[in-house]
Design an enzyme around this catalytic site. Structure first.
Site, PDB file in Angstrom:
ATOM      1  N   CYS A  88       0.854  -1.179   0.000  1.00  0.00           N
ATOM      2  CA  CYS A  88       0.000   0.000   0.000  1.00  0.00           C
ATOM      3  C   CYS A  88       0.896   1.237   0.000  1.00  0.00           C
ATOM      4  O   CYS A  88       1.416   1.636   1.025  1.00  0.00           O
ATOM      5  CB  CYS A  88      -0.887  -0.012   1.234  1.00  0.00           C
ATOM      6  SG  CYS A  88      -1.961   1.394   1.355  1.00  0.00           S
ATOM      7  N   LEU A  89       1.097   1.799  -1.181  1.00  0.00           N
ATOM      8  CA  LEU A  89       2.000   2.938  -1.313  1.00  0.00           C
ATOM      9  C   LEU A  89       1.403   3.902  -2.332  1.00  0.00           C
ATOM     10  O   LEU A  89       1.037   3.496  -3.434  1.00  0.00           O
ATOM     11  CB  LEU A  89       3.381   2.429  -1.764  1.00  0.00           C
ATOM     12  CG  LEU A  89       4.484   3.469  -1.971  1.00  0.00           C
ATOM     13  CD1 LEU A  89       4.760   4.223  -0.682  1.00  0.00           C
ATOM     14  CD2 LEU A  89       5.758   2.801  -2.451  1.00  0.00           C
TER      15      LEU A  89
END
Lengths: 164, 510
Positions: A88-89
């Protein structure tokens, strides 16, 4: 077959070889330039230090207008990494820019290891420990760092078997 | 939009490029349409509105930009982005523009301040760097490209035409972005203006989608505009002031300007919205479950009784509770003497039965109103067939020595029938949320009266019309539809009066 995406990936590869950023490496798989293997070495002065974490990077023909799918293959314990290894970036989602390349992606993930964002947790346990019990967090991370070396040995074994 | 629009856009681009070189205050509007004749002013009572075609909307948008530009004197592309930032509220923009810190205003709206740089270098999208022949690498495709084949915004990030086109196409087509596309460089939030997009995108399909996205965001942000909700209708209703009123589009669709649903007098928008949600979601399924099933008193799994025996054994393997279906108490004390179930009045059992009774009652109530609502909706659909039948009848009557004007009453009658059905339909939504009081009893009487009269009118038109005594029936039908119309008015006036005097009580939590 040369498409804009493939051409650009060739460039990314060349750039990565000519000017390799510290602590990361990556290369296309043998017969498919759209699928890369990469390794990120755990950054110094973090619990991840000395770990060798493997990732796969999967590109589509829409690259670089669309970000690739990046996933940890090695086991990971980090607030922003899901159980299946996906990450999750922001720059891999809504903040993606076509000026990003493979070396920028890998260095960003490396700095994510350094600097987790516990406010958008992908792994609740990791996020909670990171906030509330740093010692336990570091213990868990140390365990997956150990495991990341075992992966290598496993692979070496496999290679050896194949060679034999 | 058709091919004429396309041509028109192209012309505009050329114009704007010519003007580029010499005029600071040019109005480089990429989307200026031909003056359209297809607008249509309408008025119902004191509510004024206009129906706009797609290119007329663009015209309204351009007018709005020009109006602001006459005062602030900055390039129109920037004005458009600023206006969009303020949701097309001109006053708010002016206020901020002259009150506060302009630099922060521009950065907030993600544009480069037009005052910040040399006017000579403005809008260097194409051919403006003729003096320089050098090349540089496009950061996206990593190819070395001559400067003349690269483009960029005022932020200074330049990419080759091909990469720009791919980037914009992907944003427009895949992500549906219009006004909010930013520069392709990482971390650069400067927005791409419409002239640049139109310069770079050549594919007609993408251009069209972009134009649509731009006009759409204009209409959606604007309180005084609303798309006609009819399928494939591209018209927009423009009102003088925002109000809950019926508007009729040129396509024939009549709807509520405030919420976009079919015109729903007497019920208010918020109640209709709740009603539609209730009908759409499964809230009544859960009511059915509550009314027809029970929970196991031990493990709370939901049970439906499928046999006559009241001795229940829970099939949940971890529970296997024995209990009585009627009183939900344990089965043991019942033994063989079940028919004298002495547990019946026990408090807990009573509570369970009460809550079951309540949801059963709620379900009944909902179904009562829903049935009537649906029934009128269904009938309303059938009345389209009636229009056909009536049309034939009117032709037939004209052959029997009646003039054209003399047979028009039939069409009027069907019109009245339809409007009565529509009103009745929504009275049931209104009634569903209404609590009983003296006014609601009067309302129900009005409703009953209108319902009765409407059914009679419907019967005349559907059955009796086939009889031969045309003159007789004319009188009957005319009397009836006048009565219906007056009853409808009485009902609506009564409800509106109630709104004004605040005499309606609502049942909450439905």
């Amino acid at each position: 077959m040369s498409t804009p995406a493939r051409r650009r990936l060739m460039r990314d590869f060349k750039r990565l070889q000519e000017d390799p950023p510290a602590g990361v490496s990556g290369a296309p798989t043998d017969n498919n330039i759209m699928l890369w293997n990469a390794v990120i070495f755990g950054p110094h002065d973090t619990p991840f230090e000395d770990g060798t974490f493997k990732l796969t990077i999967e590109f589509t023909e829409e690259y670089p207008n669309k970000p690739p799918t990046v996933r940890f293959v090695s086991k990971m314990f980090h607030p922003n990494v899901y159980a299946d290894g996906s990450i999750c970036l922001d720059i891999l989602q809504n903040r993606w820019s076509p000026t990003y390349d493979v070396s920028a992606i890998l260095t960003s993930i490396q700095s994510l290891l350094h600097d987790p964002n516990p406010n958008s947790p992908a792994n609740n346990e990791a996020a909670q420990l990171y906030r509330e019990n740093r010692r336990e967090y570091e213990k868990k991370v140390a365990a997956i760092v150990q495991e990341s070396w075992n992966d290598d040995e496993d692979d070496d074994d496999v290679d050896n078997d194949e060679n034999a | 939009m058709d091919s004429e629009d396309e041509m028109n856009y192209d012309e505009e681009e050329e114009d704007s490029q010519e003007e580029d070189s010499n005029d600071e205050d040019f109005v480089d509007i990429a989307m200026e349409p031909e003056p359209s004749t297809a607008s249509d002013s309408r008025e119902t009572e004191d509510f004024q509105y206009e129906v706009l075609t797609a290119d007329k909307i663009v015209h309204v948008m351009v007018e709005c930009i020009k109006e602001v530009n006459a005062v602030v004197q900055i390039p129109a592309t920037i004005t458009r982005i600023l206006l969009n930032h303020f949701r097309w509220d001109k006053e708010k923009l002016m206020e901020r523009y002259y009150d506060g810190d302009q630099d922060s205003l521009f950065s907030e709206a993600h544009v480069v301040s037009p005052y910040r740089k040399d006017p000579r270098q403005k809008r260097s999208t194409r051919g403006s760097t003729s003096a320089s022949t050098s090349e540089s690498m496009c950061e996206i495709c990593c190819l070395v490209i001559p400067h003349t084949d690269m483009a960029g915004l005022e932020c200074g990030h330049k990419f080759c035409f091909q990469c720009w086109t791919d980037y914009l196409t992907s944003k427009i087509i895949n992500e549906g972005m219009g006004q909010t596309i930013s520069c392709a460089a990482y971390g650069c939030d400067i927005l791409v203006d419409d002239v640049t997009v139109m310069d770079l995108i050549k594919d007609a399909k993408v251009r069209l989608k972009y134009q649509h996205l731009i006009t759409n965001s204009f209409v959606e942000c604007n309180r005084l505009l609303r798309w006609c909700p009819a399928p494939d209708c591209g018209h927009v209703i423009k009102v003088k002031h925002y109000d809950v009123k019926p508007v009729r589009c040129t396509c024939g669709h009549t709807f509520c300007f405030a919420c976009g649903e079919n015109w729903h007098d007497p019920v208010k928008c918020i109640w209709l919205k709740r009603w539609i949600k209730k009908c759409d979601d499964d809230s009544e399924t859960s009511n059915w479950i509550a009314a027809n099933t029970k929970e196991c008193p031990k493990c709370h799994v939901i049970i439906e009784k499928d046999g006559g025996c009241n001795h229940m054994v829970c099939k949940n393997q971890n529970c296997k509770a024995d209990f009585c279906w009627v009183c939900l108490g344990p089965w043991e004390p019942h033994g063989s003497s079940w028919y004298n179930c002495n547990k019946f009045d026990e408090d807990e059992a009573k509570k369970a039965r009460d809550s079951q009774e309540k949801s059963r009652c709620q379900l009944q109530r909902y179904l009562f109103y829903c049935n009537r609502y649906m029934n009128h909706m269904q009938s309303l659909k059938f009345e389209n067939k009636l229009y056909q039948a009536v049309k034939l009848k009117m032709e037939e009557m004209q052959q029997h020595s009646m003039s054209w004007i003399e047979v028009q009453f039939l069409k009027v009658a069907v019109d009245v029938l339809c409007s009565c059905r529509q009103t009745l339909m929504y009275t049931y939504v209104f009634a569903f949320y209404l609590s009983k009081n003296n006014q609601s009893i009067i309302f129900e009487d009005n409703q009953k009266d209108l319902e009765h009269a409407t059914e009679q009118l419907s019967e005349y038109l559907e059955r009796d019309i086939t009889s031969e005594l045309l003159v007789d029936i004319k009188q009957k039908v005319q009397d009836k539809y006048r009565y219906c119309e007056s009853r409808r008015k009485v009902l609506l006036d009564h409800v509106h009066e109630g709104y004004e005097r605040d005499t309606w009580d609502y049942q909450d939590g439905l």
